[in-house]
Design a protein around this motif. Structure first.
Motif, PDB file in Angstrom:
ATOM      1  N   ASP A 108       0.827  -1.201   0.000  1.00  0.00           N
ATOM      2  CA  ASP A 108       0.000   0.000   0.000  1.00  0.00           C
ATOM      3  C   ASP A 108       0.866   1.258   0.000  1.00  0.00           C
ATOM      4  O   ASP A 108       1.887   1.331   0.698  1.00  0.00           O
ATOM      5  N   GLY A 109       0.443   2.241  -0.783  1.00  0.00           N
ATOM      6  CA  GLY A 109       1.123   3.526  -0.796  1.00  0.00           C
ATOM      7  C   GLY A 109       2.185   3.669  -1.865  1.00  0.00           C
ATOM      8  O   GLY A 109       2.664   4.780  -2.116  1.00  0.00           O
ATOM      9  N   THR A 306       8.588   3.405   1.739  1.00  0.00           N
ATOM     10  CA  THR A 306       7.758   3.773   0.599  1.00  0.00           C
ATOM     11  C   THR A 306       7.964   5.226   0.196  1.00  0.00           C
ATOM     12  O   THR A 306       7.999   5.560  -0.998  1.00  0.00           O
ATOM     13  N   GLN A 307       8.109   6.104   1.165  1.00  0.00           N
ATOM     14  CA  GLN A 307       8.315   7.515   0.869  1.00  0.00           C
ATOM     15  C   GLN A 307       9.563   7.730   0.019  1.00  0.00           C
ATOM     16  O   GLN A 307       9.551   8.505  -0.948  1.00  0.00           O
TER      17      GLN A 307
END
Length: 341
Positions: A108-109, A306-307
């Motif tokens: 997710d993301g 993820t960022q």
């Protein structure tokens, strides 16, 4: 390009590793340094992932890992580049719109992109006990046929498939062509590369001849490599999740009810599915990972969040509309369909 391989180099210590990780979108652009090096724009548009040293030539003599300052993949030592064509929806009025992507289960993301696997054995073999030799610096390959229009042509690449997703976890049945009915959650494309290397060439004129499928059986069944390609490599495998659910209104589909999806180079059959790969893991990171016992959640390679993955992007070289409704596909392509069976 050649690599001097010895028998000893292929005899690795026993290991059991399967890597499964997401890569976010690095760029969507009409560039293809493997098939069309130096050409900008290339004939059709791609989605590209991985190291930010990606460019129109990708000179194999250069050190890709050290030229990249970030990667859009979860493993921060993986500066390889992975890419596929883009999927479009063709509306009843003849206009096209790019199909967005969504992250796979557990990721997710993540911004678009796809899921990448490196496997020693089949996906559902938890033992992963086979020995494999990691790809070498300068290695690159391609799989598929952009001109394939029939089932017979597609069957040459028997592991390029489509799955109509009822849920995000659906994996069967798999087909060689586009699903012909609306898919509740979307369409997943799978691209599985050959796993047997000739032990010498890092590339070949068609970017495929230096690799081979097993002599008999499949990679998943443990089929042996042919004598011409004796070195067993990891199975490189892409899963791309396309959110076709946004286009499930049959009132927008062709009047005859035929499926409306088309690859960015104009193929409306799905038989021309294909993928590209340029190896770029730093130092021996991939070999260390393959030699370390783990299944999916593998601690040996360094990871990033993820960022950081989503933040690694480059600007497209070609300035064209990639999100709006367009009258023709980028590069001037129009959808081409043939009778399927």
């Amino acid at each position: 390009m050649k690599w001097a391989a010895t028998a000893a180099s292929a005899l690795l210590v026993p290991a059991n590793a399967l890597l499964r990780f997401p890569c976010a979108q690095l760029v969507i652009d009409r560039v293809d340094p493997l098939v069309n090096p130096g050409l900008s724009p290339s004939p059709h548009i791609h989605q590209i992932l991985g190291g930010n040293s990606f460019n129109i030539t990708m000179d194999p003599a250069k050190d890709m890992p050290n030229e990249s300052t970030c990667t859009s993949c979860q493993f921060s030592e993986d500066f390889s580049n992975y890419w596929t064509a883009i999927l479009y929806f063709k509306a009843r009025n003849g206009t096209y719109k790019r199909v967005p992507q969504f992250p796979n289960a557990g990721f997710d993301g993540v911004n678009g992109g796809m899921t990448v696997y490196y496997m020693q054995d089949g996906l559902y073999n938890f033992a992963q006990t086979s020995k494999v030799q990691a790809f070498k610096p300068g290695f690159r390959m391609y799989i598929g046929d952009v001109n394939a229009k029939t089932r017979e042509q597609a069957e040459r690449f028997r592991q390029l498939t489509f799955t109509c997703l009822d849920t995000i976890g659906t994996r069967d049945p798999q087909t060689l062509d586009f699903p012909e009915a609306p898919c509740k959650t979307g369409i997943m494309t799978a691209v599985r590369f050959p796993t047997c290397w000739d032990g010498q060439n890092l590339d070949s004129p068609d970017h495929m001849a230096h690799m081979s499928y097993p002599e008999s059986g499949t990679f998943e069944s443990g089929g042996p490599c042919p004598a011409s390609h004796p070195v067993r490599m990891p199975q490189l495998f892409y899963e791309v999740m396309w959110d076709t659910s946004k286009f499930n209104d049959k009132a927008d589909w062709p009047e005859d009810g035929s499926q409306p999806f088309v690859w960015s180079f104009g193929d409306g059959t799905g038989y021309a599915n294909h993928g590209d790969y340029l190896f770029g893991w730093k130092d021996d990171a991939l070999q260390r990972a393959m030699d370390s016992p783990c299944y999916v959640n593998c601690p040996t390679p360094k990871t990033q969040n993820t960022q950081a993955m989503n933040a690694c992007t480059i600007k497209p070289r070609v300035n064209e509309d990639i999100d709006g409704w367009v009258k023709e596909l980028p590069g001037g392509h129009q959808a081409q369909y043939v009778k399927r069976r």
